[in-house]
Scaffold this active site. Structure first.
Site, PDB file in Angstrom:
ATOM      1  CG  ASP A  30      10.127   4.895  -2.847  1.00  0.00           C
ATOM      2  OD1 ASP A  30      10.385   4.247  -1.811  1.00  0.00           O
ATOM      3  OD2 ASP A  30      10.335   4.462  -3.995  1.00  0.00           O
ATOM      4  CG  ASP A 124      11.029   1.198   1.375  1.00  0.00           C
ATOM      5  OD1 ASP A 124       9.991   0.578   1.072  1.00  0.00           O
ATOM      6  OD2 ASP A 124      12.090   1.089   0.744  1.00  0.00           O
ATOM      7  CD  GLU A 125       6.919   1.380  -2.387  1.00  0.00           C
ATOM      8  OE1 GLU A 125       6.320   2.053  -3.260  1.00  0.00           O
ATOM      9  OE2 GLU A 125       7.673   0.428  -2.656  1.00  0.00           O
TER      10      GLU A 125
END
EC number: 2.7.7.7
Length: 415
Positions: A30, A124-125
């Site tokens: 993350d 973003d993860e």
């Protein structure tokens, strides 16, 4: 500062080195305050200060905030007006989605250099299954540290990594070690890790479910684990009760599934004040069509069905859709259909608070047949827009835009 942690206990033979991550082949990576971190790459003088990324209009929301801003209670999805009240000293930066997409693509490719089993869940993860990386790279914890180091070295941003036996536990672990940390939850410490946590941290526990659990006296995951599954099924329903009963004991059998292309790609915009001028609305439809088309081309997709979303000032929402003759990734073609749908909705003089454009029925662009219309040139909008993509990659978002979008945006005219 980088932090490495392992959940430890008194198990026989449990040392600080080999064995802590045995069987923990699932990683959840993350990125830390991703959008804000990307913005700080170009504005290093803001490091250490509270920074908020989001639309600046009265109805704007927070997309990302640095941890300095989060200490004041600012978080993503919060109305910008409230964020500014909580942290009046914060620097507010309008979002630049092209920059975030570029870094996100690079980060995901870096993940795939460690394992082909990468499942992005947002820009973003991602989840990674690194069970096959041990022979070449090392144990899961070693892989996680290598990923964190390379992300920072190659992209200048940081990430936090949870290492566990399941996706659910890995995601919770990454959250617990933010920012810039790594947390390993060994297989024999899963229950010890989970049970003190608030029950709201379980997947599937929203406000309504949390209220129902609180009425039952359930506040922690451990409380939930001690409730008979039959009781949970009776109070929450068969599916939800069984799901939460399993999670309370760390049971999550879902594998990491490599990315499957989205079924649709869309974008929408909430106006800072209700709009009834059809010219302003059509300019926003063009802006959104440009954004959707760029995402289609970036992902290697084309789509056949175009839809528009129109939300009136009383929050009544209408959607209209129509299927094109052929799939497309061209903004001008998407925009032309969006304008037709807007006109057909009969809302040209009705005040709108939100508009959206979406393309559905996606398929790979490679090999998609396309027939030229009578008199159409072989090279036209598609080639022009791909040239714009290249300019954006080289010079940044906004380097090239359609002439009609050079005019001030609605919120800029109001400021």
């Amino acid at each position: 500062m980088s932090r490495k942690q392992v959940i430890r206990g008194g198990g026989a033979g449990r040392g600080r080195g080999q064995g802590d991550d045995q069987g923990c082949s699932i990683l959840h990576v993350d990125m830390d305050a991703f959008f804000a971190s990307v913005e700080l790459l170009e504005r290093p003088e803001l490091r250490g200060r509270p920074v908020i990324v989001g639309a600046t209009g009265a109805r704007g929301v927070v997309l990302s905030a640095t941890y300095e801003a989060r200490r004041f209670g600012v978080h993503s999805a919060m109305p910008m007006s409230r964020a500014r009240r909580l942290c009046p000293a914060a620097v507010v930066i309008p979002p630049s989605h092209g920059k975030y997409s570029q870094v996100s693509r690079g980060v995901m490719e870096l993940f795939r250099s460690f394992t082909p089993l990468v499942e992005p869940v947002a820009s973003d993860e991602a989840f990674l299954d690194v069970s096959g990386a041990g022979r070449l790279i090392g144990s899961p914890a070693v892989v996680a540290e290598a990923i964190r180091r390379r992300v920072h070295e190659e992209f200048g941003v940081t990430c936090s990594v949870g290492v566990a036996t399941s996706k659910f536990v890995a995601k919770l672990a990454s959250r617990q070690c933010k920012p810039d940390g790594m947390l390993v939850v060994p297989a024999d410490r899963v229950v010890e890790f989970l049970h003190p946590l608030p029950v709201a941290m379980l997947w599937g526990v929203g406000e309504r479910t949390e209220s129902a659990l609180t009425r039952l006296g359930i506040r922690t995951v451990g409380d939930l684990a001690r409730v008979p599954p039959a009781t949970l099924k009776r109070e929450l329903g068969q599916a939800a009760g069984a799901h939460l009963a399993a999670l309370a004991w760390g049971r999550d059998e879902r594998p990491v599934t490599p990315h499957v292309p989205d079924k649709s790609i869309g974008a929408e915009e909430t106006f800072p004040a209700d709009v009834h001028d059809p010219d302003v609305i059509r300019r926003e439809l063009l802006r959104l069509s440009e954004r959707v088309a760029a995402r289609l081309r970036d992902g290697g997709h084309v789509g056949r069905t175009v839809s528009v979303k129109l939300r009136k000032s009383d929050f009544t929402t209408l959607t209209r859709a129509r299927t094109l003759r052929e799939p497309t990734d061209v903004a001008q073609e998407i925009y032309a259909m969006a304008c037709e749908l807007f006109a057909a909705a009969g809302l040209e003089r009705v005040r709108l608070r939100l508009v959206g454009v979406r393309v559905e029925g996606l398929r790979p662009a490679e090999g998609a047949a396309r027939q030229l219309s009578l008199g159409e040139r072989e090279r036209g909008w598609r080639e022009a827009e791909r040239a714009m993509d290249e300019a954006v990659r080289r010079f940044g978002t906004g380097a090239v835009v359609p002439a009609s979008l050079v005019r001030p945006r609605f919120d800029e005219m109001e400021s």
